[in-house]
Design a protein around this motif. Structure first.
Motif, PDB file in Angstrom:
ATOM      1  N   LEU A 411       0.870  -1.071  -0.149  1.00 59.80           N
ATOM      2  CA  LEU A 411       0.187  -0.156  -0.147  1.00 59.80           C
ATOM      3  C   LEU A 411       0.973   1.270   0.010  1.00 59.80           C
ATOM      4  O   LEU A 411       1.588   1.565   1.092  1.00 59.80           O
ATOM      5  CB  LEU A 411      -0.989   0.058   1.289  1.00 59.80           C
ATOM      6  CG  LEU A 411      -2.247  -0.919   1.136  1.00 59.80           C
ATOM      7  CD1 LEU A 411      -2.048  -2.224   0.680  1.00 59.80           C
ATOM      8  CD2 LEU A 411      -2.775  -0.640   2.324  1.00 59.80           C
ATOM      9  N   ILE A 412       1.095   1.730  -1.244  1.00 56.83           N
ATOM     10  CA  ILE A 412       1.859   3.073  -1.305  1.00 56.83           C
ATOM     11  C   ILE A 412       1.289   4.143  -1.253  1.00 56.83           C
ATOM     12  O   ILE A 412       1.795   5.199  -1.126  1.00 56.83           O
ATOM     13  CB  ILE A 412       2.716   2.990  -2.400  1.00 56.83           C
ATOM     14  CG1 ILE A 412       1.967   3.105  -3.785  1.00 56.83           C
ATOM     15  CG2 ILE A 412       3.700   1.790  -2.737  1.00 56.83           C
ATOM     16  CD1 ILE A 412       2.687   3.524  -5.039  1.00 56.83           C
ATOM     17  N   GLY A 413      -0.115   4.267  -1.055  1.00 49.59           N
ATOM     18  CA  GLY A 413      -1.009   5.373  -0.788  1.00 49.59           C
ATOM     19  C   GLY A 413      -2.061   5.023  -0.625  1.00 49.59           C
ATOM     20  O   GLY A 413      -2.447   4.173   0.457  1.00 49.59           O
ATOM     21  N   GLY A 414      -3.424   5.532  -0.998  1.00 50.01           N
ATOM     22  CA  GLY A 414      -4.923   5.093  -0.721  1.00 50.01           C
ATOM     23  C   GLY A 414      -5.215   3.676  -0.982  1.00 50.01           C
ATOM     24  O   GLY A 414      -4.767   3.192  -1.803  1.00 50.01           O
ATOM     25  N   SER A 415      -6.107   3.132  -0.212  1.00 51.19           N
ATOM     26  CA  SER A 415      -6.344   1.569  -0.514  1.00 51.19           C
ATOM     27  C   SER A 415      -7.845   1.758  -0.062  1.00 51.19           C
ATOM     28  O   SER A 415      -8.354   1.395   1.115  1.00 51.19           O
ATOM     29  CB  SER A 415      -5.639   0.613   0.443  1.00 51.19           C
ATOM     30  OG  SER A 415      -6.195  -0.611  -0.040  1.00 51.19           O
ATOM     31  N   TYR A 416      -8.602   2.261  -1.010  1.00 49.48           N
ATOM     32  CA  TYR A 416     -10.326   2.294  -0.783  1.00 49.48           C
ATOM     33  C   TYR A 416     -11.049   1.504  -1.470  1.00 49.48           C
ATOM     34  O   TYR A 416     -10.523   1.203  -2.961  1.00 49.48           O
ATOM     35  CB  TYR A 416     -10.247   3.907  -0.980  1.00 49.48           C
ATOM     36  CG  TYR A 416      -9.870   4.825  -0.096  1.00 49.48           C
ATOM     37  CD1 TYR A 416     -10.197   4.762   1.195  1.00 49.48           C
ATOM     38  CD2 TYR A 416      -8.826   5.839  -0.707  1.00 49.48           C
ATOM     39  CE1 TYR A 416      -9.524   5.838   1.832  1.00 49.48           C
ATOM     40  CE2 TYR A 416      -8.174   6.634   0.113  1.00 49.48           C
ATOM     41  CZ  TYR A 416      -8.624   6.876   1.716  1.00 49.48           C
ATOM     42  OH  TYR A 416      -7.961   7.592   2.404  1.00 49.48           O
ATOM     43  N   GLY A 417     -12.324   1.196  -0.911  1.00 49.43           N
ATOM     44  CA  GLY A 417     -13.408   0.541  -1.660  1.00 49.43           C
ATOM     45  C   GLY A 417     -12.953  -0.666  -2.783  1.00 49.43           C
ATOM     46  O   GLY A 417     -11.836  -1.335  -2.228  1.00 49.43           O
ATOM     47  N   ALA A 418     -13.651  -1.027  -3.422  1.00 50.51           N
ATOM     48  CA  ALA A 418     -13.291  -2.089  -4.453  1.00 50.51           C
ATOM     49  C   ALA A 418     -11.839  -2.011  -4.943  1.00 50.51           C
ATOM     50  O   ALA A 418     -11.279  -3.032  -5.607  1.00 50.51           O
ATOM     51  CB  ALA A 418     -14.395  -2.270  -5.534  1.00 50.51           C
ATOM     52  N   GLY A 419     -11.114  -0.928  -5.054  1.00 52.79           N
ATOM     53  CA  GLY A 419     -10.013  -0.725  -5.604  1.00 52.79           C
ATOM     54  C   GLY A 419      -8.958  -1.625  -4.750  1.00 52.79           C
ATOM     55  O   GLY A 419      -8.156  -2.166  -5.125  1.00 52.79           O
ATOM     56  N   ASN A 420      -9.234  -1.708  -3.227  1.00 59.53           N
ATOM     57  CA  ASN A 420      -8.374  -2.763  -2.573  1.00 59.53           C
ATOM     58  C   ASN A 420      -8.609  -3.766  -3.025  1.00 59.53           C
ATOM     59  O   ASN A 420      -7.535  -4.705  -3.055  1.00 59.53           O
ATOM     60  CB  ASN A 420      -9.036  -2.322  -1.055  1.00 59.53           C
ATOM     61  CG  ASN A 420      -8.407  -3.579   0.020  1.00 59.53           C
ATOM     62  OD1 ASN A 420      -8.978  -4.510  -0.139  1.00 59.53           O
ATOM     63  ND2 ASN A 420      -7.590  -3.135   0.717  1.00 59.53           N
ATOM     64  N   TYR A 421      -9.753  -4.338  -3.175  1.00 61.63           N
ATOM     65  CA  TYR A 421     -10.060  -5.716  -4.006  1.00 61.63           C
ATOM     66  C   TYR A 421      -9.156  -6.176  -5.107  1.00 61.63           C
ATOM     67  O   TYR A 421      -8.637  -7.240  -5.309  1.00 61.63           O
ATOM     68  CB  TYR A 421     -11.411  -6.131  -4.052  1.00 61.63           C
ATOM     69  CG  TYR A 421     -12.407  -6.095  -2.654  1.00 61.63           C
ATOM     70  CD1 TYR A 421     -11.868  -5.960  -1.553  1.00 61.63           C
ATOM     71  CD2 TYR A 421     -13.702  -5.623  -2.653  1.00 61.63           C
ATOM     72  CE1 TYR A 421     -12.336  -5.724  -0.350  1.00 61.63           C
ATOM     73  CE2 TYR A 421     -14.491  -5.557  -1.590  1.00 61.63           C
ATOM     74  CZ  TYR A 421     -13.967  -5.641  -0.427  1.00 61.63           C
ATOM     75  OH  TYR A 421     -14.462  -5.420   0.765  1.00 61.63           O
ATOM     76  N   GLY A 422      -9.601  -5.239  -6.172  1.00 62.64           N
ATOM     77  CA  GLY A 422      -8.982  -5.479  -7.423  1.00 62.64           C
ATOM     78  C   GLY A 422      -7.412  -5.365  -7.375  1.00 62.64           C
ATOM     79  O   GLY A 422      -6.923  -6.187  -8.399  1.00 62.64           O
ATOM     80  N   ALA A 442      -9.477   2.098   4.010  1.00 64.23           N
ATOM     81  CA  ALA A 442     -10.949   2.155   4.583  1.00 64.23           C
ATOM     82  C   ALA A 442     -11.777   2.102   3.305  1.00 64.23           C
ATOM     83  O   ALA A 442     -11.457   1.921   1.951  1.00 64.23           O
ATOM     84  CB  ALA A 442     -11.220   3.452   5.012  1.00 64.23           C
ATOM     85  N   THR A 443     -13.193   1.772   3.528  1.00 60.78           N
ATOM     86  CA  THR A 443     -14.068   1.672   2.325  1.00 60.78           C
ATOM     87  C   THR A 443     -13.949   3.030   1.410  1.00 60.78           C
ATOM     88  O   THR A 443     -14.427   2.849   0.518  1.00 60.78           O
ATOM     89  CB  THR A 443     -15.464   1.361   2.794  1.00 60.78           C
ATOM     90  OG1 THR A 443     -15.787   2.294   3.924  1.00 60.78           O
ATOM     91  CG2 THR A 443     -15.718   0.074   3.262  1.00 60.78           C
ATOM     92  N   MET A 444     -13.953   3.916   2.119  1.00 62.52           N
ATOM     93  CA  MET A 444     -14.027   5.132   1.376  1.00 62.52           C
ATOM     94  C   MET A 444     -13.301   6.306   2.263  1.00 62.52           C
ATOM     95  O   MET A 444     -12.931   6.121   3.479  1.00 62.52           O
ATOM     96  CB  MET A 444     -15.203   5.639   0.827  1.00 62.52           C
ATOM     97  CG  MET A 444     -16.128   6.013   2.210  1.00 62.52           C
ATOM     98  SD  MET A 444     -17.947   6.247   1.676  1.00 62.52           S
ATOM     99  CE  MET A 444     -18.363   4.410   1.311  1.00 62.52           C
ATOM    100  N   SER A 445     -12.895   7.732   1.888  1.00 60.77           N
ATOM    101  CA  SER A 445     -12.131   8.629   2.417  1.00 60.77           C
ATOM    102  C   SER A 445     -13.049   9.188   3.500  1.00 60.77           C
ATOM    103  O   SER A 445     -14.439   9.122   3.272  1.00 60.77           O
ATOM    104  CB  SER A 445     -11.519   9.430   1.439  1.00 60.77           C
ATOM    105  OG  SER A 445     -12.771  10.410   0.966  1.00 60.77           O
ATOM    106  N   PRO A 446     -12.705   9.855   4.413  1.00 60.66           N
ATOM    107  CA  PRO A 446     -13.539  10.481   5.409  1.00 60.66           C
ATOM    108  C   PRO A 446     -14.357  11.529   4.620  1.00 60.66           C
ATOM    109  O   PRO A 446     -15.551  11.567   5.272  1.00 60.66           O
ATOM    110  CB  PRO A 446     -12.178  11.240   6.409  1.00 60.66           C
ATOM    111  CG  PRO A 446     -11.071  10.596   6.279  1.00 60.66           C
ATOM    112  CD  PRO A 446     -11.032  10.087   4.796  1.00 60.66           C
TER     113      PRO A 446
END
Ligand code: COA
Length: 532
Positions: A411-422, A442-446
């Motif tokens: 994880l070099i930056g954000g890991s959000y939502g389905a992007g984390n899955y793919g 997280a699922t999404m950003s704050p």
């Protein structure tokens, strides 16, 4: 072929990013010092007065001189239990013993007697999982009071709890992965089963003890009054019960004995690294700090990061003109081939299909995959849905999940939502997963979460207090998502295998690739490549 960097090292932006990253690293160093400190000065002194060595010193003595030590989840339990359980009370990692890569799992008795909290058990099981996948012998340095009793419901009954650690020990042993123990302190209940289920066990005279129930339990259960040494001392177990196989006069002798046992295991020695002639990157990895910074919204070209991680900065890009928000490239790290998928913006249908295609190529060529996550998610909206983003993103998820080559994720930056899955998040069982100190998960950003939740609530709120309630919900949601997406929140709960620095990343990945090259046989059978 990409080898040229376009980073302006003299720009104000580069300096700002680098400065911000320096504060992130200072925080990381401070928290790593917490992990290394163990149970604190008073308990460390008591420990040493008993003739016992600090857990990390034991590991140093066990390892070959100059061996690397890839520590797993050193910041487990950070920010939990009033920060009284550094490293979750157990140090785990991979190092060389007699030239063989081994998984070492070592209790820290200065942390609540080395007893098991939820994160201790998760770390122990994760370390065993890594050992099983990479076919590593396990060396247990045991100094463990069993389950931490106030948390017993979190560590005892379920799958993945204490019982699983013993199940893993038996299964690994039966599969030819040696399980060896050295006992340094009082090992009770679960703590006793670690050596009892080992293939061979050494115990230290005077301090090592093994009993299923300690003196207080024996008194409560059968009203027998007995001292610990008579009940489970080293001499008794080595000469009478036969629970242990070797008696050591002190800790150094016990560690030397363990090394001697490893020498006679007939395990394959580690492959030499580097394999062939390898050239370092042409650009300094310390510059990654000036490129990445800490602002998630600030875009940068991920190729600049890759150029600072791979051999000779030589990037062979696949489909560079297509689906540009996912960079897919062949490269080498420490002489070992790797297929890299790195986010360079939101994932569209084209980038998802390109990723799936590239994974198939790596499958066919037997090249391990490296996912570098910096992703807000897949594209949303009418146009994307009409273009079939759901099925195209599913192709990436499917290809990644069924890849027959090993997978690594950072994880070099954000890991959000389905992007984390793919991009091969923890749920997809990558062989190793590390995070950088600037990452978020997280699922999404704050900001997005706050908008979503306040919009949902709006329809059910009426009256004078509605605005106030919405403002309060917004505040709470922003606070919750900010706190929970922090990389330390994640690593404390073992969602990753540790936070590493950008400058350490090349060496960490090199070691992981080496382990995987040693343990993963070349897959055979058909490996179709469907053009997407
Ligand atoms: N559950 C809860 N707390 C435990 C514990 C356990 N299993 N094992 C140790 N601790 C705590 C102690 O209460 C003490 O806490 P404190 O510092 O807040 O007072 C701390 O860990 C250190 O224990 P201490 O007994 O002082 O250390 P020691 O080095 O002299 O002995 C043990 C270590 C493990 C031999 C001893 O603590 C022990 O026998 N623990 C109980 C083991 C047991 O019955 N386990 C059954 C689990 S099912």
């Amino acid at each position: 072929m990409t080898t040229v960097s376009n980073v302006d090292r003299s720009s104000a932006e580069f300096a700002r990013n680098a400065q911000h990253y320096a504060t992130l690293l200072a925080t990381l160093h401070e928290r790593m010092a917490w992990a290394v400190r163990g149970g604190g000065e008073r308990l460390m002194q008591r420990h040493m007065e008993r003739g016992k060595l600090p857990v990390r010193e034991r590991i140093d003595l066990l390892l070959d001189v100059g061996s690397p030590f890839l520590e797993i989840a050193p910041l487990a339990a950070w920010g939990m239990y009033n920060n009284e359980v550094p490293a979750a009370g157990v140090v785990a990692g991979i190092g060389l013993v007699e030239g063989v890569h081994c998984m070492i799992i070592a209790n820290d008795a200065t942390v609540k007697g080395g007893s098991f909290f939820r994160e201790t058990v998760r770390k122990h099981v994760r370390a065993q999982e890594i050992a099983a996948q990479n076919r590593l012998p396990c060396l247990y340095l045991v100094d463990c009071g069993g389950a931490y009793l106030p948390e017993q419901d979190q560590v005892f009954p379920d799958w993945g709890h204490f019982g699983t650690t013993f199940y893993n020990q038996c299964r690994m042993s039966a599969e030819g992965l040696p399980q060896l123990s050295a006992v340094f302190g009082g090992c009770t209940a679960g703590g006793a089963y670690i050596p009892a289920l080992s293939d061979e066990a050494v115990i230290v005279q005077g301090t090592g003890r093994i009993h299923l129930g300690g003196p207080p339990i024996v008194k409560a259960a059968i009203n027998e009054i007995v001292d610990g040494e008579t009940l489970g001392g080293a001499a008794m177990h080595t000469r009478v019960s036969g629970v242990t196989d070797y008696l050591a006069a002190d800790e150094r002798q016990a560690l030397a004995k363990l090394r001697q046992i490893v020498r006679h295991l007939n395990m394959p020695p580690a492959l030499p690294l580097p394999v062939g002639i390898t050239l370092p990157p042409r650009f300094d990895a310390s510059e990654i700090a000036g490129i990445v910074g800490g602002d998630m919204k600030q875009p940068y070209d991920v190729r600049e990061v890759l150029l600072r991680l791979i051999d000779d900065s030589e990037l062979q890009e696949f489909k560079p003109e297509y689906g540009s928000t996912l960079v897919c490239a062949s490269a080498h790290i420490h002489g070992l081939p790797v297929g890299i998928l790195a986010n360079n913006g939101v994932l569209f249908s084209e980038s998802s299909m390109k990723g799936a295609h590239f994974i198939e190529l790596c499958n066919q060529r037997n090249i391990p995959l490296l996912f570098l996550q910096n992703i807000t998610g897949f594209m949303v909206g009418t146009q994307a849905e009409r273009g079939g983003i759901a099925k195209h993103s599913a192709k990436l998820v499917y290809a990644m999940s069924t890849a027959r080559v090993p997978r690594l994720t950072v994880l070099i930056g954000g890991s959000y939502g389905a992007g984390n899955y793919g991009m091969c998040g923890r749920g997809f069982a990558p062989h190793f997963l590390f995070s950088w100190p600037n990452s978020r998960i997280a699922t999404m950003s704050p900001e997005v979460a706050t908008t979503v939740l306040t919009e949902l609530r709006k329809s059910s709120l009426k009256g004078d207090s509605a605005d106030e309630e919405l403002a309060s919900l917004a505040r709470e949601t922003t606070e919750q998502f900010t706190r929970q997406s922090d990389p330390y929140y994640a690593t404390a709960r073992l969602w990753d295998d540790g936070i590493i620095e950008p400058t350490q990343t090349r060496d960490v990945l090199g070691l992981c690739l080496q382990l995987l090259a040693q343990s993963s046989p070349r897959a055979t059978g058909p490996s179709p490549v469907f053009r997407m």
